[in-house]
Design a protein around this motif. Sequence first.
Motif, PDB file in Angstrom:
ATOM      1  N   SER A 190      -8.712   6.296   2.203  1.00  0.00           N
ATOM      2  CA  SER A 190     -10.096   6.291   1.728  1.00  0.00           C
ATOM      3  C   SER A 190     -10.472   7.647   1.147  1.00  0.00           C
ATOM      4  CB  SER A 190     -11.045   5.917   2.861  1.00  0.00           C
ATOM      5  OG  SER A 190     -10.754   4.629   3.367  1.00  0.00           O
TER       6      SER A 190
ATOM      7  N   SER B  44      -4.040  -4.191   6.108  1.00  0.00           N
ATOM      8  CA  SER B  44      -2.940  -4.158   7.071  1.00  0.00           C
ATOM      9  C   SER B  44      -3.414  -3.860   8.488  1.00  0.00           C
ATOM     10  CB  SER B  44      -1.900  -3.115   6.646  1.00  0.00           C
ATOM     11  OG  SER B  44      -2.420  -1.797   6.762  1.00  0.00           O
ATOM     12  N   VAL B  45      -4.655  -3.379   8.636  1.00  0.00           N
ATOM     13  CA  VAL B  45      -5.198  -3.174   9.974  1.00  0.00           C
ATOM     14  C   VAL B  45      -5.422  -4.512  10.665  1.00  0.00           C
ATOM     15  CG1 VAL B  45      -7.145  -2.231  11.281  1.00  0.00           C
ATOM     16  CG2 VAL B  45      -6.276  -1.009   9.277  1.00  0.00           C
TER      17      VAL B  45
ATOM     18  N   PRO C  57       0.804  -1.224   0.000  1.00  0.00           N
ATOM     19  CA  PRO C  57       0.000   0.000   0.000  1.00  0.00           C
ATOM     20  C   PRO C  57       0.835   1.272   0.000  1.00  0.00           C
ATOM     21  CG  PRO C  57      -0.097  -1.070   2.144  1.00  0.00           C
ATOM     22  CD  PRO C  57       0.550  -2.037   1.208  1.00  0.00           C
TER      23      PRO C  57
ATOM     24  N   SER D 216      -1.984   1.816  10.849  1.00  0.00           N
ATOM     25  CA  SER D 216      -2.719   1.442   9.643  1.00  0.00           C
ATOM     26  C   SER D 216      -4.169   1.897   9.703  1.00  0.00           C
ATOM     27  CB  SER D 216      -2.670  -0.075   9.449  1.00  0.00           C
ATOM     28  OG  SER D 216      -1.375  -0.505   9.116  1.00  0.00           O
TER      29      SER D 216
ATOM     30  N   TRP E  24      -4.269  -0.917   2.645  1.00  0.00           N
ATOM     31  CA  TRP E  24      -4.133  -0.272   3.950  1.00  0.00           C
ATOM     32  C   TRP E  24      -5.161  -0.828   4.928  1.00  0.00           C
ATOM     33  CZ3 TRP E  24       0.073   1.695   5.375  1.00  0.00           C
ATOM     34  CH2 TRP E  24       0.853   2.529   4.568  1.00  0.00           C
ATOM     35  N   LEU E  25      -6.373  -1.065   4.443  1.00  0.00           N
ATOM     36  CA  LEU E  25      -7.399  -1.662   5.303  1.00  0.00           C
ATOM     37  C   LEU E  25      -7.010  -3.079   5.707  1.00  0.00           C
ATOM     38  CD1 LEU E  25     -10.222  -1.547   6.581  1.00  0.00           C
ATOM     39  CD2 LEU E  25     -11.150  -2.351   4.394  1.00  0.00           C
TER      40      LEU E  25
ATOM     41  N   THR F 139      -1.346  10.677   3.290  1.00  0.00           N
ATOM     42  CA  THR F 139      -1.359   9.221   3.478  1.00  0.00           C
ATOM     43  C   THR F 139       0.051   8.662   3.575  1.00  0.00           C
ATOM     44  OG1 THR F 139      -3.453   9.051   2.259  1.00  0.00           O
ATOM     45  CG2 THR F 139      -2.173   7.031   2.516  1.00  0.00           C
TER      46      THR F 139
ATOM     47  N   GLY G   1      -6.011   1.861  -0.859  1.00  0.00           N
ATOM     48  CA  GLY G   1      -6.996   1.882   0.208  1.00  0.00           C
ATOM     49  C   GLY G   1      -7.344   0.486   0.692  1.00  0.00           C
TER      50      GLY G   1
ATOM     51  N   THR H 223      -4.188   5.513   8.876  1.00  0.00           N
ATOM     52  CA  THR H 223      -3.785   5.682   7.474  1.00  0.00           C
ATOM     53  C   THR H 223      -4.902   5.297   6.526  1.00  0.00           C
ATOM     54  OG1 THR H 223      -1.519   5.127   8.140  1.00  0.00           O
ATOM     55  CG2 THR H 223      -2.005   5.105   5.791  1.00  0.00           C
ATOM     56  N   THR H 224      -5.715   4.308   6.916  1.00  0.00           N
ATOM     57  CA  THR H 224      -6.815   3.860   6.069  1.00  0.00           C
ATOM     58  C   THR H 224      -7.819   4.988   5.838  1.00  0.00           C
ATOM     59  OG1 THR H 224      -6.559   1.593   6.863  1.00  0.00           O
ATOM     60  CG2 THR H 224      -8.644   2.155   5.822  1.00  0.00           C
TER      61      THR H 224
END
Length: 326
Positions: free
Chosen positions: A188, A251-252, A13, A180, A248-249, A166, A245, A183-184
Amino acid sequence: MVNAGRICCITAPFLLTLAVLICMVLVFLAGTFDRNKTVDDFYFLKIDLTNLTLAPSTVGTGNGDNATLLAGALQAAKQTLGMKDFYTIYLRSYCSWNGNDLYANCTDPKAYFWFNPIKIWGLNSTGVPVDTYLPKTFTDGLDAYHAASKAIFYLYVGALSAAAITLVVGISAAFSRWGSFFTTFCASAMSILLICASATATAVYILLKAALNESLKKDYGIQSTLGSRFLELTWIGTAFAVGAGFFWLLSVCCCSGRSPYNPGNKEARRTRAEKTPYTYERVGSPYMGPSDHQSMPLNTLGPQGYAPQRPAHMGSAYEPFRPQGV
């Protein structure tokens, strides 16, 4: 401490976001350097006036007089007012040139730019009130483009800013999933803004091209074409933004940044409490009785039950051992 797995998790990401930022920078740089084919190829619309003429089809129609007057104004502007053969329109400027002098005479970039052909071509300076004779399709398309040009600028500025934010916030994602998470949100916003910018710019310039060609191509030989490289650039950047996006999601939920050897981790402390091999442990003795894990002493005291005497100051406890004579 940064976890190597965490770094691998956010690499994709982070690189996608960097690609979005590069695409946005190219959109803003396009049309700001004279004769620079690398960035000036990313134009929104190109207008070709090399075949400017008055078509015979206008004569004898209801609009013949208007068409003749407008054609005369166009020809006068080209011959005496320096109207160029080619015009390319960008987000913040335009370029104009004659012949093979590609992307010359680029104007200084400015915010909220929109290309007004009546003013830029100098049609009002020809002594003909061209506003009265312009076809309705031309004026309607120009008005719609003028109204949307500011929104397009704001959307691309927002997408560029969101991509930069970001990247900065994404550095914190290397340390934890909370990074993360925040950052998401930025990613977004970047995706939504760029989708809106690409869709709005594409729709507006398609409508503007159709209006110009319908009004000027047949009767005056003025042809407009969309910039294919700009469309590729903005939609590839949009795809990168959507992909960034999503990752990054992802990676949460994956790849915790906390090291399993962190002393502050309760689970890590339980793991570290395991017995280390080859360490010394006290064994049971006949004096204290067998331990819970053995039913009899590990060593015998010899045939005569010999046990070494310990000095009084060392206490009565002793370790059993096997005599050398056994």
